[in-house]
Write an enzyme that holds these catalytic residues in place. Structure first.
Site, PDB file in Angstrom:
ATOM      1  N   ARG A 166      -9.899   3.005  -0.245  1.00 45.39           N
ATOM      2  CA  ARG A 166     -10.228   2.266  -1.485  1.00 45.39           C
ATOM      3  C   ARG A 166      -9.711   0.820  -1.422  1.00 45.39           C
ATOM      4  NH1 ARG A 166     -12.825   6.319  -1.629  1.00 45.39           N
ATOM      5  NH2 ARG A 166     -12.982   7.804  -3.336  1.00 45.39           N
ATOM      6  N   SER A 241     -13.369   9.266 -10.482  1.00 44.13           N
ATOM      7  CA  SER A 241     -11.946   9.558 -10.280  1.00 44.13           C
ATOM      8  C   SER A 241     -11.120   8.456 -10.929  1.00 44.13           C
ATOM      9  CB  SER A 241     -11.602   9.597  -8.797  1.00 44.13           C
ATOM     10  OG  SER A 241     -12.284  10.639  -8.155  1.00 44.13           O
ATOM     11  N   GLU A 331      -7.243   4.313 -10.207  1.00 46.24           N
ATOM     12  CA  GLU A 331      -8.194   3.994  -9.133  1.00 46.24           C
ATOM     13  C   GLU A 331      -9.170   2.875  -9.518  1.00 46.24           C
ATOM     14  OE1 GLU A 331     -11.312   3.740  -6.703  1.00 46.24           O
ATOM     15  OE2 GLU A 331     -11.770   5.128  -8.316  1.00 46.24           O
TER      16      GLU A 331
END
Ligand code: EPU
Length: 347
Positions: A166, A241, A331
């Site tokens: 990420r 998420s 996230e």
């Protein structure tokens, strides 16, 4: 170039929170990219680039800047097939799943496990999107982008992008905000993924006795797995998420395993497990609900403000920390994050 004023970020993002953005410009061509940055420079305002808005959260104070909504379309073959490999390109405003479908329908492997991830192609390199054992870093060749520093289009090869979990130069470090991604090129190959697959995909393949592992078949399996637990952002407000998984070094991993906490791939704790085992699955906090299907997903049921989300986030982080001693991290990114001060366009 169509410039809109005072548009709620809530209307541009799938979590449906956040105050007004001062200006919003839909970008449909490469020429409009340069024009839009010139407009922002003239107004002395920072720029933020949005795609589908599925991994970005608006804040209550909004954004005193210019939001560029990337809608540059088009995809095709960059190079013809050579010895089983092909390079495909997509402009960045395309829906990622459409690009994935394009590759898999042609019979190429490399992106099929990333099926049905909400978002645009341009967002894929920004946070190195991935799912079920694949991420865009595995197939990416290069990114074409408008460089706001030089006001020129540049091609950035994958090895200059610092892609990680990420993570990339586009969302971390000193280059944040420097580039507007216009196009990506990926290299796919004739072939297929081979088992063992990522745990939840493997479980689906076993349960349904699937023996066809072609890209198109795996794509269908992934879609089915996702549909079973991840909310469709068109009908349910969420950002997928909401927390990152927890990554540990070898020593920490050993300590976690000794406590009976699952550690994957030698160093990853699925945060969904931590949240579920802290007893939070399905629970509601300040209008935000921890999904009862996937504990890592936060659903905006009735929250009207970012402040509610922040309280819900804190309650979850505190509960997981109290039970397991790990501090979860958010996230999705946030529009207007202060660490992006250097986004003020200089030229
Ligand atoms: N788990 C639970 N309870 C839950 C959910 C998960 O115990 O409610 C545990 C289970 O052990 C499960 C494991 O967590 O086997 C992993 O869950 P899952 O396979 O659903 O994946 P994830 O770690 O929750 C990550 C990505 C997803 C991606 C999936 C599949 C992150 C933050 N999330 O989720 O990406 O689709 O893997 O590869 O890395 C996103 O980033 O928005 C996203 C949806």
């Amino acid at each position: 170039m169509n410039i809109r004023e005072n548009i709620p970020i809530a209307d541009l993002t799938t979590m449906r929170l956040g105050g007004a953005a001062r200006y919003v410009i839909d970008i449909k061509t490469e020429d409009e990219v340069a024009e839009a940055y010139a407009f922002a420079a003239q107004k002395q305002l920072p720029v933020y680039v949005l795609g589908y808005g599925s991994n970005i959260i608006g804040r209550d104070k909004g954004f005193n800047g210019v939001v560029l909504v990337n809608q540059i379309k088009g995809m095709g073959a960059q190079t013809p097939e050579r010895t089983g490999n092909v390079e495909l390109f997509s402009y960045s405003g395309e829906i990622l799943d459409d690009f994935v479908t394009y590759g898999t329908k042609l019979g190429y492997s490399g992106m099929e496990a990333m099926s049905a991830i909400p978002g645009t192609v341009g967002a894929a390199p920004v946070q190195n999107v991935g799912a079920y054992g694949q991420d865009i870093a595995q197939s990416l060749v290069s990114v074409t982008a408008y460089d706001t520093k030089t006001a020129k289009f540049v091609e950035l090869p994958k090895d200059q992008l610092d892609l990680g979990y990420r993570h990339s130069i586009f969302n971390s470090g000193s280059e944040i905000g420097r580039y507007f991604i216009t196009k990506i090129t990926v290299k796919l190959h004739r072939g297929q993924l081979e088992p063992p697959f990522y745990t939840s995909l493997q479980a689906y393949v076993d349960e349904h006795k699937i023996t066809d592992y072609s890209p198109d078949s795996i794509r269908k399996c992934v879609r089915a797995v996702r549909e079973g637990k991840l909310p469709d952002p068109l009908s349910i407000a969420s950002s997928g998420s909401f927390f990152k998984n927890v990554y540990l070094n070898a020593e920490e991993a050993k300590a976690a395993e000794a406590k009976g906490i699952p550690v994957w791939d030698g160093g990853k704790i699925p945060s969904g497990w931590l949240i579920e085992n802290a007893g939070l699955k399905g629970k509601e906090f300040f209008g935000m609900r921890v999904s009862d299907k996937a504990a890592l997903v936060l659903i905006n049921e009735s929250a009207k403000t970012y402040a509610d989300l922040a309280k819900a986030r804190q309650a979850i982080i505190d509960a997981v920390y109290a039970k397991f001693g790990y501090r979860l991290e958010q996230e999705p990114m946030e529009l207007g994050d202060e660490s992006w001060k250097n986004w003020m366009v200089a030229n």
